[in-house]
Design a protein around this motif. Sequence first.
Motif, PDB file in Angstrom:
ATOM      1  N   PHE A  38     -77.507  -6.008  13.539  1.00 15.37           N
ATOM      2  CA  PHE A  38     -76.549  -5.899  14.635  1.00 15.37           C
ATOM      3  C   PHE A  38     -75.653  -7.130  14.694  1.00 15.37           C
ATOM      4  N   ARG A  39     -74.367  -6.904  14.775  1.00 16.92           N
ATOM      5  CA  ARG A  39     -73.430  -8.028  14.931  1.00 16.92           C
ATOM      6  C   ARG A  39     -72.412  -7.642  15.990  1.00 16.92           C
ATOM      7  N   TYR A  40     -72.311  -8.485  17.010  1.00 20.39           N
ATOM      8  CA  TYR A  40     -71.344  -8.204  18.055  1.00 20.39           C
ATOM      9  C   TYR A  40     -69.976  -8.651  17.542  1.00 20.39           C
TER      10      TYR A  40
ATOM     11  N   GLN B 126     -64.078  -6.956   1.696  1.00 22.06           N
ATOM     12  CA  GLN B 126     -65.225  -7.661   1.106  1.00 22.06           C
ATOM     13  C   GLN B 126     -66.393  -6.678   1.013  1.00 22.06           C
ATOM     14  N   ILE B 127     -66.835  -6.387  -0.213  1.00 20.59           N
ATOM     15  CA  ILE B 127     -67.862  -5.352  -0.363  1.00 20.59           C
ATOM     16  C   ILE B 127     -69.223  -5.907  -0.779  1.00 20.59           C
ATOM     17  N   ALA B 128     -69.283  -7.171  -1.133  1.00 19.14           N
ATOM     18  CA  ALA B 128     -70.583  -7.785  -1.439  1.00 19.14           C
ATOM     19  C   ALA B 128     -70.414  -9.287  -1.376  1.00 19.14           C
ATOM     20  N   THR B 129     -71.474  -9.968  -0.981  1.00 21.75           N
ATOM     21  CA  THR B 129     -71.419 -11.433  -1.008  1.00 21.75           C
ATOM     22  C   THR B 129     -72.720 -11.990  -1.560  1.00 21.75           C
ATOM     23  N   ILE B 130     -72.574 -13.117  -2.248  1.00 18.26           N
ATOM     24  CA  ILE B 130     -73.714 -13.808  -2.860  1.00 18.26           C
ATOM     25  C   ILE B 130     -73.644 -15.252  -2.383  1.00 18.26           C
ATOM     26  N   HIS B 131     -74.740 -15.728  -1.827  1.00 21.98           N
ATOM     27  CA  HIS B 131     -74.719 -17.076  -1.262  1.00 21.98           C
ATOM     28  C   HIS B 131     -75.756 -17.955  -1.955  1.00 21.98           C
ATOM     29  N   ASN B 132     -75.326 -19.140  -2.380  1.00 19.65           N
ATOM     30  CA  ASN B 132     -76.294 -20.117  -2.852  1.00 19.65           C
ATOM     31  C   ASN B 132     -76.669 -20.976  -1.646  1.00 19.65           C
TER      32      ASN B 132
ATOM     33  N   ILE C  65     -66.667   0.295   8.113  1.00 22.14           N
ATOM     34  CA  ILE C  65     -65.943  -0.889   7.627  1.00 22.14           C
ATOM     35  C   ILE C  65     -66.272  -2.121   8.470  1.00 22.14           C
ATOM     36  N   ARG C  66     -66.115  -2.001   9.777  1.00 18.90           N
ATOM     37  CA  ARG C  66     -66.555  -3.102  10.641  1.00 18.90           C
ATOM     38  C   ARG C  66     -67.413  -2.509  11.742  1.00 18.90           C
ATOM     39  N   LEU C  67     -68.728  -2.699  11.600  1.00 21.41           N
ATOM     40  CA  LEU C  67     -69.703  -2.065  12.483  1.00 21.41           C
ATOM     41  C   LEU C  67     -70.360  -3.098  13.377  1.00 21.41           C
TER      42      LEU C  67
ATOM     43  N   GLU D 203     -73.480  -2.034  14.631  1.00 16.67           N
ATOM     44  CA  GLU D 203     -74.775  -1.804  13.998  1.00 16.67           C
ATOM     45  C   GLU D 203     -74.495  -1.451  12.541  1.00 16.67           C
ATOM     46  N   ILE D 204     -74.816  -2.366  11.635  1.00 19.46           N
ATOM     47  CA  ILE D 204     -74.657  -2.094  10.205  1.00 19.46           C
ATOM     48  C   ILE D 204     -75.935  -1.358   9.810  1.00 19.46           C
ATOM     49  N   THR D 205     -75.809  -0.112   9.404  1.00 19.51           N
ATOM     50  CA  THR D 205     -77.029   0.694   9.214  1.00 19.51           C
ATOM     51  C   THR D 205     -77.536   0.654   7.779  1.00 19.51           C
ATOM     52  N   THR D 206     -76.700   0.159   6.885  1.00 18.46           N
ATOM     53  CA  THR D 206     -77.066   0.148   5.466  1.00 18.46           C
ATOM     54  C   THR D 206     -76.927  -1.266   4.935  1.00 18.46           C
ATOM     55  N   PHE D 207     -77.696  -2.178   5.508  1.00 18.07           N
ATOM     56  CA  PHE D 207     -77.612  -3.575   5.106  1.00 18.07           C
ATOM     57  C   PHE D 207     -78.675  -3.799   4.041  1.00 18.07           C
ATOM     58  N   LYS D 208     -78.214  -3.954   2.790  1.00 17.45           N
ATOM     59  CA  LYS D 208     -79.166  -4.240   1.710  1.00 17.45           C
ATOM     60  C   LYS D 208     -79.099  -5.736   1.507  1.00 17.45           C
ATOM     61  N   GLU D 209     -80.187  -6.433   1.846  1.00 18.05           N
ATOM     62  CA  GLU D 209     -80.176  -7.884   1.685  1.00 18.05           C
ATOM     63  C   GLU D 209     -81.276  -8.302   0.721  1.00 18.05           C
ATOM     64  N   ALA D 210     -80.895  -9.142  -0.240  1.00 13.07           N
ATOM     65  CA  ALA D 210     -81.871  -9.675  -1.189  1.00 13.07           C
ATOM     66  C   ALA D 210     -82.032 -11.163  -0.905  1.00 13.07           C
TER      67      ALA D 210
HETATM   68  C1  PR8 Z   1     -75.401 -12.080   4.655  1.00 13.98           C
HETATM   69  N1  PR8 Z   1     -77.720 -12.559   4.363  1.00 13.98           N
HETATM   70  O1  PR8 Z   1     -75.653 -11.678   5.779  1.00 13.98           O
HETATM   71  P1  PR8 Z   1     -72.857 -11.514   4.808  1.00 13.98           P
HETATM   72  N2  PR8 Z   1     -69.713  -4.149   9.180  1.00 13.98           N
HETATM   73  C2  PR8 Z   1     -69.913  -3.692   7.916  1.00 13.98           C
HETATM   74  N3  PR8 Z   1     -70.239  -4.484   6.889  1.00 13.98           N
HETATM   75  C3  PR8 Z   1     -70.362  -5.799   7.106  1.00 13.98           C
HETATM   76  C4  PR8 Z   1     -70.157  -6.360   8.381  1.00 13.98           C
HETATM   77  C5  PR8 Z   1     -69.818  -5.479   9.457  1.00 13.98           C
HETATM   78  N4  PR8 Z   1     -69.640  -5.921  10.697  1.00 13.98           N
HETATM   79  N5  PR8 Z   1     -70.352  -7.707   8.290  1.00 13.98           N
HETATM   80  C6  PR8 Z   1     -70.672  -7.965   7.008  1.00 13.98           C
HETATM   81  N6  PR8 Z   1     -70.682  -6.821   6.281  1.00 13.98           N
HETATM   82  C7  PR8 Z   1     -76.436 -12.662   3.740  1.00 13.98           C
HETATM   83  C8  PR8 Z   1     -76.555 -11.922   2.446  1.00 13.98           C
HETATM   84  C9  PR8 Z   1     -78.511 -11.530   3.726  1.00 13.98           C
HETATM   85  C10 PR8 Z   1     -77.648 -10.933   2.676  1.00 13.98           C
HETATM   86  C11 PR8 Z   1     -70.999  -6.674   4.848  1.00 13.98           C
HETATM   87  O2  PR8 Z   1     -74.180 -12.042   4.101  1.00 13.98           O
HETATM   88  O3  PR8 Z   1     -72.754 -11.953   6.216  1.00 13.98           O
HETATM   89  C12 PR8 Z   1     -70.020  -7.365   3.935  1.00 13.98           C
HETATM   90  O4  PR8 Z   1     -69.744  -6.525   2.826  1.00 13.98           O
HETATM   91  O5  PR8 Z   1     -71.757 -11.930   3.885  1.00 13.98           O
HETATM   92  C13 PR8 Z   1     -70.772  -8.582   3.482  1.00 13.98           C
HETATM   93  O6  PR8 Z   1     -70.380  -8.969   2.198  1.00 13.98           O
HETATM   94  C14 PR8 Z   1     -72.224  -8.103   3.487  1.00 13.98           C
HETATM   95  O7  PR8 Z   1     -72.283  -7.220   4.601  1.00 13.98           O
HETATM   96  C15 PR8 Z   1     -73.254  -9.208   3.621  1.00 13.98           C
HETATM   97  O8  PR8 Z   1     -73.030  -9.949   4.802  1.00 13.98           O
END
Ligand code: PR8
Length: 465
Positions: free
Chosen positions: A134-136, A219-225, A145-147, A149-156
């Motif tokens: 959830f992100r307010y 932005q469709i994916a992010t990778i963080h060091n 696109i901008r949710l 409640e992000i329902t499909t958050f795949k986090e590694a």
């Molecule tokens: C991480 N932690 O959180 P990130 N609606 C839809 N998609 C979104 C939204 C939104 N409000 N905000 C972000 N995204 C790290 C990496 C665990 C995993 C999508 O990273 O905050 C964006 O495509 O960058 C973003 O690249 C991805 O979620 C990861 O979010």
Amino acid sequence: MKDNNFSEWYNEIIEKAEILDVRYPVKGLYIWLPYGLRIRNNIISIIKQILEAHGHEEVLFPLLIPENLLRKESEHIKGFEEQVYWVTKGGDKELNVKLALRPTSETAIYPIVALWIKSHKDLPLKIYQVVNVFRYETKHTRPLIRLREITTFKEAHTFHKSMEEAEEQVKEAIEIYKKFFDKLAIPYMINRRPDWDKFPGALYTIAFDTIFPDGRTLQIATIHNLGQNFSKPFDIKFEKIDGSFDHVYQTCYGISDRVVASVIAIHGDKDGLVLLPDISPYQIVIVPIIYKDSKKIVLENSMEIYKRLSKKYRVYIDLREDETPGSKFYYWEMKGIPLRIEIGPKDIKENVVTIFRRDTKERLKVENDSIEKFINDLFNDIYNNLRSKAWKRFEEKIVRIYSLNDIKSGCVNEINLCGKDSCGKYLEDKTGLRVLGEAIDKKEHGSCIVCKELTDKIYRIAKSY
Ligand code: PR8
């Protein structure tokens, strides 16, 4: 309409193709409908397969994060503070410790992984989960696109014994997402975000950006060091071979529902969705062409082909009696089914079927005996065609620019920029565009478009979602 009013096209397709119901009475929250959910689930299984082939294991952590944990890494909470939903009551009792709905799961996962990791033998550790977060969000919300409640958050999340290994993991994550987006035929560029736009708590952020039909990037994916920025406050330590201790080095990377938005937006056309065979709920729809006098034989023949093809493919047979073949064609084209097989009395007589391709709208006659062989080739063709068309449109929207006056707001502009924050910020103010960051795969000698300092860095700037 897709080309001149993308936003309207997108909203209409989400509704007409029954991807989401957008009428939920909380802003930024939507309902997945069965058809949309099947597309989403097929996409998730692709990324799961790739992650597991790269040694990641699936876990599932709780949704609620105690306030003290969320606050442990100071930059992280600074970045997310304004976006957190809080649970403060259980029934009518105030909770002793406020609980956050996870905006992402670093602070839920890391204190527990600190208990799992003891020695260098436990490393590297690579885990992932697919959850809702959830992100307010205060910017304009949009379906997928901008949710909020992000329902499909795949986090590694990955844990390593050295900085070099963490750097290698960033490279592996880039390869993982390349494979994933290639499989979905989604074009991308890879940008190292400027410091002011990196993930809260990260050393640096690498992003995959695609371009939507309206010229805006997503932005469709992010990778963080993360380096040791989290392992120190969360005390994730391991014993090294020489008996001394060190904090682990970490990376994390994620994707979201935006991937589903991208396959819809990038491959769809004026008649609706265009789905790849790999992710379409049905790969083939069979429409029997029924006339009174040949109804029996057409239905028998259609059922036979339906049963035969169902052994290899996801097939739907449309037997609705209250719809004409024409309206069924229209309906399944809008839903994006890659292939339609029409079977009429004339086809049966000639021992053929008629196959319609959604992507090119071609109609082909195919011998009954060779349907399977034909379909396999067609699936490859459809993929190759959608992929090359998508990349062509993508590349047409990228321009190389040498002077501030030439910057185009409907495109991605590639420019020389020295990399100083001040030049980047100046550029954002002056153009109203966003600095996506430094291209990781491109260099070219020139001078900074703002301060004229010599540099070989190429930056990309564009209007973005
Ligand atoms: C991480 N932690 O959180 P990130 N609606 C839809 N998609 C979104 C939204 C939104 N409000 N905000 C972000 N995204 C790290 C990496 C665990 C995993 C999508 O990273 O905050 C964006 O495509 O960058 C973003 O690249 C991805 O979620 C990861 O979010």
